[in-house]
Each structure stands twice: as C-alpha cells, then as structure tokens.
Design a protein around this motif. Structure first.
Motif, short mmCIF file in Angstrom:
data_model
loop_
_atom_site.label_atom_id
_atom_site.label_comp_id
_atom_site.label_asym_id
_atom_site.label_seq_id
_atom_site.Cartn_x
_atom_site.Cartn_y
_atom_site.Cartn_z
N HIS A 78 0.87 -1.18 0.00
CA HIS A 78 0.00 0.00 0.00
C HIS A 78 0.91 1.23 0.00
O HIS A 78 1.99 1.22 0.61
N GLU A 80 1.06 3.99 1.51
CA GLU A 80 1.52 4.53 2.80
C GLU A 80 2.73 3.75 3.31
O GLU A 80 3.67 4.33 3.87
N CYS A 133 -6.65 3.00 4.72
CA CYS A 133 -7.57 1.87 4.87
C CYS A 133 -7.66 1.46 6.33
O CYS A 133 -6.78 1.77 7.13
N LYS A 261 -5.22 -6.27 6.06
CA LYS A 261 -5.51 -5.94 4.67
C LYS A 261 -5.97 -7.18 3.92
O LYS A 261 -5.48 -8.27 4.18
N CYS A 273 -3.52 0.30 7.00
CA CYS A 273 -2.70 1.52 7.06
C CYS A 273 -3.10 2.39 8.25
O CYS A 273 -2.24 3.05 8.84
#
Ligand SMILES: [Zn+2]
Length: 476
Positions: A78, A80, A133, A261, A273
């Motif tokens: 991801h 981030e 997320c 996730k 995240c």
C-alpha cells in the motif's frame, strides 16, 4: 507556514515528474499515493522549505503463503507503507552522512554516546492521497461520495445487500448516488454473483434497519433521502477480537479495532494503514533498527489527506483515541498524535478520477499492479516493484539479488549494517556493541528502548496486533 494544499500539490507534482515506469495507465488503472515531506524552517523562522524525501504508490498486499524467509519480498505494498519504507531508506542515508562527518539535512549529534537527533527547525509530515484503509475509513456517508479506499472482496456481502437496495431505488438516483460499494469493477463482478438468497437477506436486513432508523427507502415521497450508511473498508477485523456485524447501514462495521488488509483471495498478515500510522504515531516511523542511533523516535508532525471521502472524527478515533490511554512509555516517546488535516486537491490517478476518465474501449478499470518507491538518496532513488519484487524480473530470477526491492527488509537491513560498519568504534551506540548480534531479528530486539515502547503499546492498546512468524525475521 504551509497549507495542506501546498503539500498535496508538492506531492502530486513530484509524482508527475517521475518516469512512466510503474505508473497507472490513465483512464483504466488507478493507484494510491503517499509521501514523507521534510520541512525545514528558514533561519528567521518566517518561511519553511518543503521537500518530498520519499514517495510511494501502490494498492496491493501479498498473502501469507507468499511471505519469504529471506526478507526479500515486500509483503505490504500500500502506498503509505511504501512511502514509509522509502522514508527509512532516506533516514539511513542521512545517518550515514552524519556518522561519516558529511553534512546531513536531518541529523545533528544528540546527547548520548553515538546518538543523533533531528536538527532544530527540521520536522517531517506524512501525506496520503486518500484516507488510510482500516479504521479511519469507517464513517457515515454524506450523500454521494466514493469509498475512501477500495472496498474489495470483503464488501461482497454488503454488495449484494446494496443491490437489493438499488432495485428499490428510483432510476434517477442510479446516476447521482454513486454510493458506497458501487465504485469498483470488482464490486460489479461480485454484484453479478449475488443470488436470490442474498437478496432475501438484504430485504430482511432492511426491515430491521428501518425499525432502527427514521428514513425508509420504501416511501415513494422520500426519493432524495439516502438511508444512513457507512463508508466501508476492505480490511477485515483481526482474528480473536470483535468482528464486523455486517448489518445494513451504520451497523456494518465495528469501529476502533485492528484490521488486516485483504490480499488476492488469501488472508494477509499485514495490518491496515490506519493501524500502521497509529503505530508510527507512538513509536516513530524510523523503525527499530535506526532507533539504535537515535536519541528518540521521529514522529510525523502532521498527516495530510488528499481530496476524497474523509472524516476528521474517524481519523481521530483511529490515530488518537485508540491509544490515548497508553502510559509508561520510555522517555522520549509520547502519544501526541500528529495534526490531522485534509487538502482540497485530488490525486488524478485515484479511483474516482480514473473512473470519470474511463472509456469503454479501455477495458475494465483496475488497481495498478505496480508499486513505485522514490526517495531522496544518492544511488538508485527509484524502485518499482510488482507482487513484492522488482517489476519485470523473470520468474527464474525471483529470490536472486536482482529481484530484491531496495526497500525490502533485507535491503534496508544491509544498508543499516553498512551504517554500522561506517561508524567509528568510539561512536558506536551502546546497544550495538558486542558481537552476538547477527540476524535482522537480533538487531531489532537489541533496540531495547524501542521494544519497551512497542511492548507497552501492544499490551495497553493493541493486544491483538498480528505478529508474523519469527522464523521470517532470522535472515542476515
Ligand atoms: Zn492501506
């Protein structure tokens, strides 16, 4: 000194100037972007210099079975997480400069032996083009908004339920509503799969829902009123804790819980995240290894989110409230969460924008499979990966040196070992003396104060935080 829009535009411009490799195909692929920005006050403190020192894009996360014993694969891509890992790579080089007597933009000698501290007037902030997320993405919808992050497969139940809702809706609303769960091609494919059984469930669910809420979808004269609903996240609750009720509307998700996730149909061990940002807000974003060299953790002074669905309360809940009660952190650590801000500028490669530019000849809209890492280092600043390895490597080359991302665990570890080797004996931090340290795991564990802080945070706020098998960290 700086505004959220200045930060957003700095990061978008930086992305635009990068080479094409790993970028999404306009109008068909979308991605997420995040960045670490270095802020340096001018000597009169009237202006501040802003510099992107790490930038990441990416949307994917690998499943448990693809994880590697060699630390050579990126588990979590991801944006981030990519941006933060690039930030660690940048800090490692800055420390290397400092210990070898070259000028560093970031560090100056600290109080303890072998310890360094961030220069006065220097700070970091974190930018992300979308609400992270996980927990921060769960909040009531306000009219027609896209999901803050892709609801992915986890939204499948909700999706069929929403199809049920849609069948009762006025067709004119179809155009304007663009409600949660309607925004991705993944969702549309799951729509098609939804059967009658799902729909029955939905209708029952709706009745319950209507008893609880004042707005009824069945009243013909309230066409323009949407039932209260939640933005959703594809991240699932961690095992052994509270689960999501998955009821319609506001009762779909549990809030304030750790989430993992989603991967490609397989469970991942990567926390959302929201959870990772919260962890960095307490332990710093430098990680365990660099903490050997640092007088204290390095925090983001602010987190700026780009234009899109955003809710300040949900951000606060995820990043502050969940750990505001934590006590007994070692000195230097604090639970002061970063300032939370939103910019009014949109990332033009996000899902919403991509969808608006999409034409049917282009094929299905999909998340971009590549992850770009760029950071402000002297050698090979750009690192593009797919499925956790360098993009473009052949299957045969997987597992070799050429396939490794420069921000993989093993590569960051090796940069750290170079830093250690470059440090004069007399300047070596106390915790790195002695020869018993060998593996990545050993070096992380030896960062005693950092580990102490992590233990407190885990015990008091996040007892269910997933920890991967230790065997995966024994590489060297
Ligand atoms: Zn995420």
């Amino acid at each position: 000194m700086w505004s959220p829009d200045e930060i957003a535009s700095l990061c978008y411009n930086h992305f635009n100037k990068l080479p094409k490799r790993g970028k999404p195909e306009a109008g068909r692929e979308w991605t997420l972007l995040a960045a670490v920005v270095l802020l340096t006050d001018s000597s009169d403190q009237k202006t501040v210099q802003k510099q992107v020192v790490s930038l990441g894009t990416g949307t994917k996360c690998i499943g448990q079975s693809a994880m590697s014993m060699k630390g050579d694969i990126l588990n979590d891509s991801h944006a981030e997480v990519i941006a933060r890992r690039g930030g660690v790579r940048y800090l490692t080089e800055q420390l290397h400069r400092a210990v070898t007597g070259q000028s560093s933009d970031v560090f100056c000698p600290g109080a303890g032996k072998g310890k360094w501290t961030v220069k006065p007037g220097v700070s970091f902030l974190f930018f992300t083009s979308q609400t992270p997320c996980g927990d921060a993405s769960i909040f009531p919808t306000t009219g027609s908004q896209a999901q803050p992050c892709e609801p992915v497969k986890a939204a499948q139940n909700g999706e069929s339920e929403r199809r049920g809702l849609k069948r009762h809706a006025e067709s004119e609303l179809e155009e304007t509503r663009q409600g949660p769960g309607m925004k991705t091609s993944d969702n549309h494919s799951s729509c098609r799969k939804s059967g009658d059984a799902d729909e029955r469930e939905v209708i029952t669910g709706n009745k319950e829902h209507n008893q609880l809420n004042e707005v009824s979808y069945y009243q013909p004269d309230v066409k323009k009123v949407y039932p209260p609903d939640l933005h959703r996240t594809g991240a699932k609750c961690v095992p052994d804790g509270p689960t999501d009720p998955l009821k319609p509307g506001l009762l779909y998700h549990s809030v304030g819980v750790l989430r993992v996730k989603p991967g490609r149909g397989e469970r991942t061990l990567s926390l959302s995240c929201s959870d990772k940002l919260t962890r960095w807000a307490v332990l710093g974003f430098q990680g365990a290894l660099l903490s050997h060299y640092l007088q204290g953790p390095i925090y983001f002074s602010a987190v700026v989110v780009g234009k899109g669905p955003y809710n300040h309360q949900a951000m606060q809940r995820a990043m502050r409230t969940r750990c505001s009660h934590v006590r007994g952190l070692p000195s230097g650590f604090s639970i002061q969460a970063p300032e939370l801000l939103q910019a009014s500028l949109e990332f033009t490669h996000n899902h919403t924008h991509t969808e608006s530019k999409h034409t049917h000849t282009q094929g299905r809209i999909s998340p971009c499979g590549a992850a770009i890492s760029w950071c402000a280092v002297s050698q090979h600043p750009l690192d593009v990966t797919a499925n956790g390895y360098k993009q473009g490597v052949t299957k045969k080359a997987l597992g070799t040196l050429q396939a490794r991302s420069l921000i993989s665990k093993v590569e960051l570890f090796h940069s750290f070992l170079k830093l250690r080797a470059a440090t004069e004996d007399a300047q070596l931090p106390e915790t790195l003396r002695g020869n018993e340290l060998r593996t990545y795991w050993d070096y992380k564990q030896a960062a005693g104060v950092y580990q102490q802080a992590w233990t407190q945070l885990r015990l008091q706020a996040f007892p269910l935080w997933l920890r991967g098998p230790r065997e995966l960290l024994r590489f060297h």
